[in-house]
Write a protein that holds these residues in place. Structure first.
Motif, short mmCIF file in Angstrom:
data_model
loop_
_atom_site.label_atom_id
_atom_site.label_comp_id
_atom_site.label_asym_id
_atom_site.label_seq_id
_atom_site.Cartn_x
_atom_site.Cartn_y
_atom_site.Cartn_z
N ILE A 83 -5.91 -1.31 11.14
CA ILE A 83 -6.22 -0.08 10.41
C ILE A 83 -4.93 0.65 10.05
CG2 ILE A 83 -7.25 2.21 10.65
CD1 ILE A 83 -9.49 0.85 12.27
N GLY A 84 -3.98 0.71 10.97
CA GLY A 84 -2.70 1.35 10.69
C GLY A 84 -1.95 0.64 9.57
N ALA A 85 -1.95 -0.69 9.60
CA ALA A 85 -1.29 -1.45 8.54
C ALA A 85 -1.99 -1.22 7.21
CB ALA A 85 -1.28 -2.93 8.89
N GLY A 86 -3.32 -1.09 7.23
CA GLY A 86 -4.06 -0.81 6.00
C GLY A 86 -3.68 0.53 5.41
N PHE A 87 -3.55 1.56 6.25
CA PHE A 87 -3.14 2.87 5.76
C PHE A 87 -1.74 2.82 5.16
CE2 PHE A 87 -6.50 4.87 8.34
CZ PHE A 87 -7.00 5.74 7.39
N ILE A 88 -0.82 2.17 5.85
CA ILE A 88 0.54 2.08 5.34
C ILE A 88 0.56 1.33 4.00
CG2 ILE A 88 2.81 1.03 5.75
CD1 ILE A 88 2.33 1.65 8.75
N GLY A 89 -0.15 0.20 3.92
CA GLY A 89 -0.22 -0.55 2.67
C GLY A 89 -0.85 0.24 1.55
N VAL A 94 -0.21 3.22 -3.48
CA VAL A 94 -0.39 4.44 -4.28
C VAL A 94 0.95 4.88 -4.86
CG1 VAL A 94 -0.90 6.91 -4.09
CG2 VAL A 94 -2.47 5.25 -3.12
N GLY A 95 2.00 4.83 -4.06
CA GLY A 95 3.32 5.23 -4.55
C GLY A 95 3.82 4.34 -5.67
N VAL A 96 3.64 3.04 -5.51
CA VAL A 96 4.07 2.10 -6.55
C VAL A 96 3.27 2.31 -7.83
CG1 VAL A 96 4.12 -0.35 -7.18
CG2 VAL A 96 4.96 0.37 -4.95
N MET A 101 2.67 4.27 -13.40
CA MET A 101 1.95 5.09 -14.39
C MET A 101 2.85 6.16 -14.98
SD MET A 101 -1.75 5.41 -12.53
CE MET A 101 -2.51 6.34 -13.84
N LEU A 102 3.75 6.72 -14.18
CA LEU A 102 4.68 7.72 -14.68
C LEU A 102 5.64 7.10 -15.69
CD1 LEU A 102 5.54 10.67 -14.35
CD2 LEU A 102 7.11 9.93 -12.57
#
Length: 113
Positions: A83-89, A94-96, A101-102
């Motif tokens: 679950i922790g790895a999923g949140f980090i990924g 999202v950042g990428v 998109m920017l």
């Protein structure tokens, strides 16, 4: 992929994750040797070491829920890590995506020499 193929693949992943718990055999203890723990971790070793160093030590608190077995405790630890790895990924993704998109919105800057 069709829905049935996805379900079949999910079923195979679950089976491959669960089968090792049935296949492992607990080794027999040898007379005079300490009990063998298959799924013991560093927490157990630390508790044992504290017991050797300070036999009169009393823990500050007791756990609210105690897992039924060491295998379940190990499974819960692995689930927590996944679950922790999923949140980090997710947040890296999202950042990428936000960056991509920017760049598309503003257009890529051209270099002038």
């Amino acid at each position: 992929m069709s829905k049935s193929k996805n379900l079949m693949m999910l079923l195979m992943v679950v089976v491959l994750a669960i089968i090792p718990f049935w296949m492992v055999q607990k080794p027999e203890a040898i007379d005079g040797a300490p009990e063998i723990k298959l799924f013991g971790g560093s927490d157990d070793k630390a508790k044992d070491m504290i017991g050797e160093i300070a036999p009169d030590y009393k823990p500050w608190f007791e756990p609210l829920l105690e897992p039924a077995s060491e295998e379940i405790a190990s499974l819960l630890f692995a689930l927590q890590a996944a679950i922790g790895a999923g949140f980090i990924g997710y947040f890296i993704g999202v950042g990428v995506t936000r960056e991509r998109m920017l760049k598309e919105k503003l257009g890529s800057p051209t270099r002038k020499l």
